[in-house]
Design a protein around this motif. Structure first.
Motif, PDB file in Angstrom:
ATOM      1  N   UNK A 252       0.830  -1.207   0.000  1.00 53.65           N
ATOM      2  CA  UNK A 252       0.000   0.000   0.000  1.00 53.65           C
ATOM      3  C   UNK A 252       0.863   1.256   0.000  1.00 53.65           C
ATOM      4  N   UNK A 253       1.920   1.230   0.806  1.00 55.54           N
ATOM      5  CA  UNK A 253       2.832   2.379   0.849  1.00 55.54           C
ATOM      6  C   UNK A 253       3.514   2.574  -0.505  1.00 55.54           C
ATOM      7  N   UNK A 254       4.021   1.494  -1.083  1.00 54.33           N
ATOM      8  CA  UNK A 254       4.732   1.605  -2.356  1.00 54.33           C
ATOM      9  C   UNK A 254       3.791   2.006  -3.493  1.00 54.33           C
ATOM     10  N   UNK A 255       2.572   1.469  -3.488  1.00 58.56           N
ATOM     11  CA  UNK A 255       1.615   1.829  -4.530  1.00 58.56           C
ATOM     12  C   UNK A 255       1.244   3.307  -4.443  1.00 58.56           C
ATOM     13  N   UNK A 256       1.073   3.819  -3.237  1.00 60.52           N
ATOM     14  CA  UNK A 256       0.769   5.238  -3.068  1.00 60.52           C
ATOM     15  C   UNK A 256       1.940   6.098  -3.539  1.00 60.52           C
ATOM     16  N   UNK A 257       3.157   5.627  -3.291  1.00 59.64           N
ATOM     17  CA  UNK A 257       4.342   6.360  -3.740  1.00 59.64           C
ATOM     18  C   UNK A 257       4.429   6.368  -5.261  1.00 59.64           C
ATOM     19  N   UNK A 258       4.068   5.247  -5.886  1.00 60.78           N
ATOM     20  CA  UNK A 258       4.201   5.111  -7.336  1.00 60.78           C
ATOM     21  C   UNK A 258       3.055   5.733  -8.119  1.00 60.78           C
ATOM     22  N   UNK A 259       1.899   5.883  -7.507  1.00 61.78           N
ATOM     23  CA  UNK A 259       0.716   6.348  -8.237  1.00 61.78           C
ATOM     24  C   UNK A 259       0.896   7.708  -8.909  1.00 61.78           C
ATOM     25  N   UNK A 260       1.438   8.727  -8.230  1.00 67.05           N
ATOM     26  CA  UNK A 260       1.629  10.014  -8.905  1.00 67.05           C
ATOM     27  C   UNK A 260       2.612   9.931 -10.071  1.00 67.05           C
ATOM     28  N   UNK A 261       3.441   8.891 -10.081  1.00 68.66           N
ATOM     29  CA  UNK A 261       4.405   8.697 -11.162  1.00 68.66           C
ATOM     30  C   UNK A 261       3.833   7.848 -12.280  1.00 68.66           C
ATOM     31  N   UNK A 262       2.534   7.501 -12.167  1.00 70.25           N
ATOM     32  CA  UNK A 262       1.859   6.672 -13.162  1.00 70.25           C
ATOM     33  C   UNK A 262       2.577   5.340 -13.344  1.00 70.25           C
ATOM     34  N   UNK A 263       2.921   4.712 -12.239  1.00 75.08           N
ATOM     35  CA  UNK A 263       3.607   3.424 -12.248  1.00 75.08           C
ATOM     36  C   UNK A 263       2.807   2.384 -11.482  1.00 75.08           C
ATOM     37  N   UNK A 264       2.841   1.157 -11.992  1.00 72.14           N
ATOM     38  CA  UNK A 264       2.318   0.025 -11.247  1.00 72.14           C
ATOM     39  C   UNK A 264       3.401  -0.539 -10.340  1.00 72.14           C
TER      40      UNK A 264
END
Length: 342
Positions: free
Chosen positions: A196-208
């Motif tokens: 969850x932490x990593x997905x939230x970090x990656x979301x603004x970068x448009x990354x899965x």
């Protein structure tokens, strides 16, 4: 293991004064806004962070770097920085990196990974090759029971998410091995927290952020699917691998030892496909007619098509009866025939 000569890459980049850049500067320099502009129109910024595909178009293929790991690690006949060039020679226009095939300066990982990403991007741009994902290994246990260890693993993985963003990737692949004797419920809870932490970090970068079935509890597809459901984030998913469903090996070994308990590969793939952001189309051996000797690719093809998946199929040869390049080409022919009707 012997890796690339990192000093050559650093000298080439002439970045002698940048060795103390922090991660926040890395992301700023790679350009959250600038990178979004650079990727506009490439298909990487659609709602699912995936390439689009209809029933009348072909699945895009990418080459998994591990297919050449002997050339990089054992024979040392191919420098890691030449991966894009070799992939292009083999007929691929998209690639998937493996971080452990590159040497990173442990005294300043942020700057070292940033320098690596810059060099890899230059090489891939020169060859006209798209960067699909970085597969991250050996950066800590994201499902450790120790909060301190989990946090360190999260911080370590964030650097590779930054690098994936700079390269224009679709995803960053992480691991959730879990110990064979670990409480599955605790494993799930810790996995959900870290992802969850990593997905939230990656979301603004448009990354899965994607998890491969890669041994231990992560190869129990029902448990990994439950983690994905619990995370419930659009950019957090799976990377189903046709060949990595061993949940227990002899003497509790993580790798190398014979598998004594394997999850059903077809059931497992079906369970992971609803969350798939990529697929690892792996092979080990071939019949005389070109079919995979140990995996029913026709059956796998139906599972993938029926799931509605539209992303990249990663070509990955992991056998030892052919040379790596020969095995890659045989795998590609099989994948093209089964999935794209070529």
């Amino acid at each position: 293991m012997v890796f690339i000569n990192w000093g050559v890459a650093v000298n080439r980049l002439k970045l002698q004064n940048d060795n103390h850049m922090e991660r926040r500067d890395f992301v700023k320099t790679t350009g959250k806004a600038g990178m979004f502009f650079a990727l506009a129109g490439t298909g990487l910024l659609n709602d699912q962070f995936m390439p689009t595909r209809t029933s009348s178009t072909k699945y895009p293929l990418s080459l998994a770097q591990w297919s050449l790991h002997k050339a990089f690690m054992v024979n040392k006949s191919l420098p890691g920085l030449d991966f894009a060039r070799k992939a292009k020679e083999l007929g691929f226009d998209a690639i998937e990196y493996v971080n452990q095939l590159y040497q990173v300066d442990g005294s300043n990982k942020t700057a070292s990974i940033r320098n690596l990403a810059q060099e890899l991007k230059k090489r891939s741009d020169d060859e006209g090759v798209r960067n699909v994902q970085i597969m991250v290994d050996n950066e800590g246990d994201l499902c450790a029971t120790s909060k301190e260890k989990r946090q360190q693993a999260i911080d370590n993985h964030k650097r590779w998410i930054d690098a994936s963003h700079y390269l224009g990737c679709v995803s960053t692949r992480v691991n959730l091995f879990g110990d064979s004797d670990k409480d599955p419920a605790a494993w799930q809870a810790m996995s959900v927290e870290s992802l969850s932490v990593l997905a939230d970090y990656a979301a603004p970068l448009k990354l899965n952020v994607v998890v491969e079935n890669h041994g231990g509890l992560s190869s129990d597809a029902s448990k990994l699917a439950a983690v994905m459901k619990a995370v419930g984030k659009q950019n957090c998913g799976t990377l189903p691998d046709f060949g990595n469903f061993c949940v227990r090996r002899e003497n509790g070994a993580a790798w190398g030892a014979p598998c004594v308990e394997q999850y059903d590969i077809y059931k497992g793939t079906s369970e992971l496909m609803p969350y798939a952001k990529g697929v690892s189309a792996k092979t080990f051996d071939f019949k005389a007619n070109g079919d995979e000797a140990t995996i029913d690719y026709e059956r796998m093809g139906k599972i993938i098509r029926d799931s509605g998946f539209t992303g990249y199929l990663g070509v990955e040869y992991e056998g030892d009866k052919m040379g790596e390049e020969e095995g890659i080409l045989a795998t590609r022919r099989l994948v093209e025939r089964i999935f794209n009707g070529v």
